[in-house]
Scaffold this active site. Structure first.
Site, mmCIF file in Angstrom:
data_model
loop_
_atom_site.group_PDB
_atom_site.id
_atom_site.type_symbol
_atom_site.label_atom_id
_atom_site.label_comp_id
_atom_site.label_asym_id
_atom_site.label_seq_id
_atom_site.Cartn_x
_atom_site.Cartn_y
_atom_site.Cartn_z
ATOM 1 N N ILE A 154 57.740 67.592 -4.346
ATOM 2 C CA ILE A 154 56.618 68.521 -4.433
ATOM 3 C C ILE A 154 57.117 69.959 -4.382
ATOM 4 O O ILE A 154 57.804 70.364 -3.435
ATOM 5 C CB ILE A 154 55.624 68.288 -3.274
ATOM 6 N N LYS A 155 56.774 70.725 -5.392
ATOM 7 C CA LYS A 155 57.131 72.139 -5.439
ATOM 8 C C LYS A 155 56.016 72.956 -4.782
ATOM 9 O O LYS A 155 54.844 72.817 -5.126
ATOM 10 C CB LYS A 155 57.334 72.596 -6.882
#
Length: 224
Positions: free
Chosen positions: A85-86
């Site tokens: 997850i960015k």
């Protein structure tokens, strides 16, 4: 040194994975929007191409902590638990990074423009941090010095966060980031093709072919 493809173009991903030593794919909302299809459908297609042993990154769209956490939960549910997850490196994002790591998510702190931001991301436990090279340079910042500062800080304080240098306009920037201490790179397929291209290699190969033709009538080794 580890390389990732920064794209959501399925044909580029197929080519990049076939010919280049890629360990995964990074995406962002702008890249995914160009695909013209629902986000999760497209991410699942990318995963199908690269397999579960490769890294895949996608970014939350929420601006608040609550929205980011909800986005992350949905993204992992829709794609798979290996999805990285960015999270944008804002105050709300920093809070989300801390919480996501506590819950076992794989996290990249993105849109990083300073060593100080990277230090906070590392202290929060982010697995990766993504400094934006070209955008730094456009703002008049010394991007390579910042990469070096981050690398030194992480090494001196035994921070396990890895640098993934991102946002490139040409291949020389990639080379300089690697030399400055970035162990990971994410770039588009055209950038990697620039790295590979060398006229002198083409000249040398043609010379080898000519010499072989003269000596063995062009018969290839596996047919001799």
């Amino acid at each position: 040194m580890k390389l990732l493809l920064d794209t959501a173009n399925l044909e580029d991903i197929k080519e990049g994975m076939e010919y280049y030593p890629m360990i995964g794919v990074t995406t962002n909302p702008s890249i995914l929007a160009k695909s013209g299809e629902p986000m999760f459908d497209h991410l699942r297609k990318i995963r199908q191409i690269i397999g579960r042993d490769k890294l895949l990154f996608a970014q939350v769209m929420g601006e608040t902590y609550e929205e980011m956490m909800a986005d992350a939960k949905r993204m992992v549910e829709e794609v798979d638990e290996d999805l990285h997850i960015k999270v944008p490196m804002t105050q709300e994002g920093l809070k989300a990074i801390k919480a996501m790591k506590a819950q076992g998510y794989k996290v990249l702190a993105t849109a990083v423009f300073s060593a100080q931001q990277a230090m906070l991301a590392g202290a929060a436990g982010a697995d990766f941090v993504a400094p934006y090279i070209s955008r730094m340079m456009q703002a008049g910042m010394d991007a390579y010095a910042i990469i070096e500062e981050i690398a030194i800080a992480y090494e001196e304080h035994s921070i396990e966060t890895k640098i993934i240098a991102a946002s490139f306009k040409h291949s020389v920037q990639v080379e300089k980031c690697i030399l400055a201490g970035s162990p990971y790179i994410t770039a588009t397929l055209p950038i990697y093709k620039q790295m590979l291209a060398e006229p002198l290699t083409d000249v040398a190969v043609k010379g080898f072919q000519s010499d072989w033709q003269n000596a063995f009538d062009g018969v290839l080794p596996h047919k001799m």
